[in-house]
Design a protein around this motif. Sequence first.
Motif, short mmCIF file in Angstrom:
data_model
loop_
_atom_site.label_atom_id
_atom_site.label_comp_id
_atom_site.label_asym_id
_atom_site.label_seq_id
_atom_site.Cartn_x
_atom_site.Cartn_y
_atom_site.Cartn_z
N PHE A 87 12.05 -1.19 -10.93
CA PHE A 87 11.84 -1.90 -9.67
C PHE A 87 10.40 -2.40 -9.57
O PHE A 87 10.15 -3.52 -9.11
CB PHE A 87 12.19 -1.01 -8.48
CG PHE A 87 12.22 -1.74 -7.19
CD1 PHE A 87 13.23 -2.66 -6.91
CD2 PHE A 87 11.25 -1.53 -6.23
CE1 PHE A 87 13.24 -3.35 -5.71
CE2 PHE A 87 11.26 -2.22 -5.04
CZ PHE A 87 12.27 -3.13 -4.77
N LEU A 88 9.45 -1.58 -10.02
CA LEU A 88 8.05 -2.00 -9.99
C LEU A 88 7.85 -3.20 -10.91
O LEU A 88 7.11 -4.14 -10.57
CB LEU A 88 7.14 -0.84 -10.40
CG LEU A 88 5.65 -1.05 -10.21
CD1 LEU A 88 5.30 -1.45 -8.78
CD2 LEU A 88 4.88 0.20 -10.60
N ASP A 89 8.53 -3.22 -12.06
CA ASP A 89 8.46 -4.40 -12.93
C ASP A 89 9.01 -5.64 -12.22
O ASP A 89 8.46 -6.73 -12.35
CB ASP A 89 9.26 -4.16 -14.22
CG ASP A 89 8.58 -3.18 -15.16
OD1 ASP A 89 7.37 -2.91 -14.98
OD2 ASP A 89 9.27 -2.67 -16.07
N LYS A 130 -3.54 -4.94 -5.43
CA LYS A 130 -3.43 -3.55 -4.96
C LYS A 130 -2.00 -3.16 -4.59
O LYS A 130 -1.75 -2.02 -4.22
CB LYS A 130 -4.35 -3.34 -3.76
CG LYS A 130 -5.82 -3.43 -4.10
CD LYS A 130 -6.68 -3.22 -2.87
CE LYS A 130 -8.15 -3.30 -3.23
NZ LYS A 130 -8.99 -3.11 -2.04
N MET A 131 -1.08 -4.10 -4.67
CA MET A 131 0.30 -3.87 -4.24
C MET A 131 0.94 -2.62 -4.85
O MET A 131 1.51 -1.81 -4.12
CB MET A 131 1.15 -5.12 -4.52
CG MET A 131 2.61 -5.02 -4.16
SD MET A 131 3.72 -4.37 -5.43
CE MET A 131 3.43 -5.42 -6.82
N PRO A 132 0.84 -2.37 -6.17
CA PRO A 132 1.51 -1.18 -6.71
C PRO A 132 1.03 0.13 -6.08
O PRO A 132 1.83 1.05 -5.88
CB PRO A 132 1.18 -1.24 -8.20
CG PRO A 132 0.91 -2.67 -8.48
CD PRO A 132 0.26 -3.20 -7.23
N ASN A 136 4.76 3.63 -1.09
CA ASN A 136 4.95 5.06 -0.85
C ASN A 136 6.22 5.52 -1.59
O ASN A 136 7.31 5.50 -1.03
CB ASN A 136 5.06 5.34 0.66
CG ASN A 136 5.18 6.81 0.95
OD1 ASN A 136 5.20 7.65 0.05
ND2 ASN A 136 5.28 7.14 2.23
N TRP A 137 6.05 5.92 -2.84
CA TRP A 137 7.20 6.30 -3.67
C TRP A 137 7.85 7.60 -3.21
O TRP A 137 8.99 7.88 -3.57
CB TRP A 137 6.77 6.42 -5.13
CG TRP A 137 6.42 5.11 -5.74
CD1 TRP A 137 5.19 4.70 -6.13
CD2 TRP A 137 7.30 4.03 -6.04
NE1 TRP A 137 5.24 3.43 -6.64
CE2 TRP A 137 6.54 2.99 -6.60
CE3 TRP A 137 8.67 3.82 -5.87
CZ2 TRP A 137 7.08 1.78 -7.00
CZ3 TRP A 137 9.22 2.62 -6.28
CH2 TRP A 137 8.43 1.62 -6.84
N VAL A 149 11.49 -0.66 -0.06
CA VAL A 149 10.12 -0.46 -0.50
C VAL A 149 9.36 -1.78 -0.57
O VAL A 149 8.17 -1.79 -0.78
CB VAL A 149 10.13 0.20 -1.91
CG1 VAL A 149 8.75 0.32 -2.50
CG2 VAL A 149 10.77 1.57 -1.85
N MET A 150 10.04 -2.89 -0.37
CA MET A 150 9.43 -4.21 -0.54
C MET A 150 8.14 -4.34 0.28
O MET A 150 8.18 -4.33 1.51
CB MET A 150 10.41 -5.31 -0.13
CG MET A 150 9.90 -6.69 -0.39
SD MET A 150 9.62 -7.07 -2.12
CE MET A 150 11.26 -7.38 -2.69
#
Length: 155
Positions: A87-89, A130-132, A136-137, A149-150
């Motif tokens: 999802f982070l990718d 700074k987005m990643p 809040n995982w 999480v968007m």
Amino acid sequence: MYSDTWSPFRIIIMNDIKYFAHSKGEGVCISRISAENTEAINLAQKNNYVEITMPFCMDDPNHIARPAWELIEGEIQVNLDKAKELFLDHLRKIRDNKFNQLDIDQLKALAVSDSKKVKEIEDEKEALRKMPESINWEMVETVYDLFHVMPPILL
């Protein structure tokens, strides 16, 4: 000639398919085998393929995180850590598109010497970088949680 009309033949074919899952290394391989092909079914079972039913993965019935699936004791489960990375990718790809558009906007602002606009764009780019770290995982406990999480900067 192709027809979109309903055909009982197609339904019969779908009902006569068995699904087998196998995991070796990354992800889960799913094979469709005709129920009549006992030789292929025996070979799949001999090679530790596990027969599964639909939906394949109860944690991910829409197959959103399929590369993060793992076969554990005959059941397909989602490796949530892998799903988060996938999802982070995906978010990074969205971010890259935003960067491309901001680069164009910044060039336009520089062309007309709009320093206020250039500063706004630089601030937005910094927020994108700074987005990643802003995610809040800890709130993500399921595949469905990933959709909540968007980061607003990517909307």
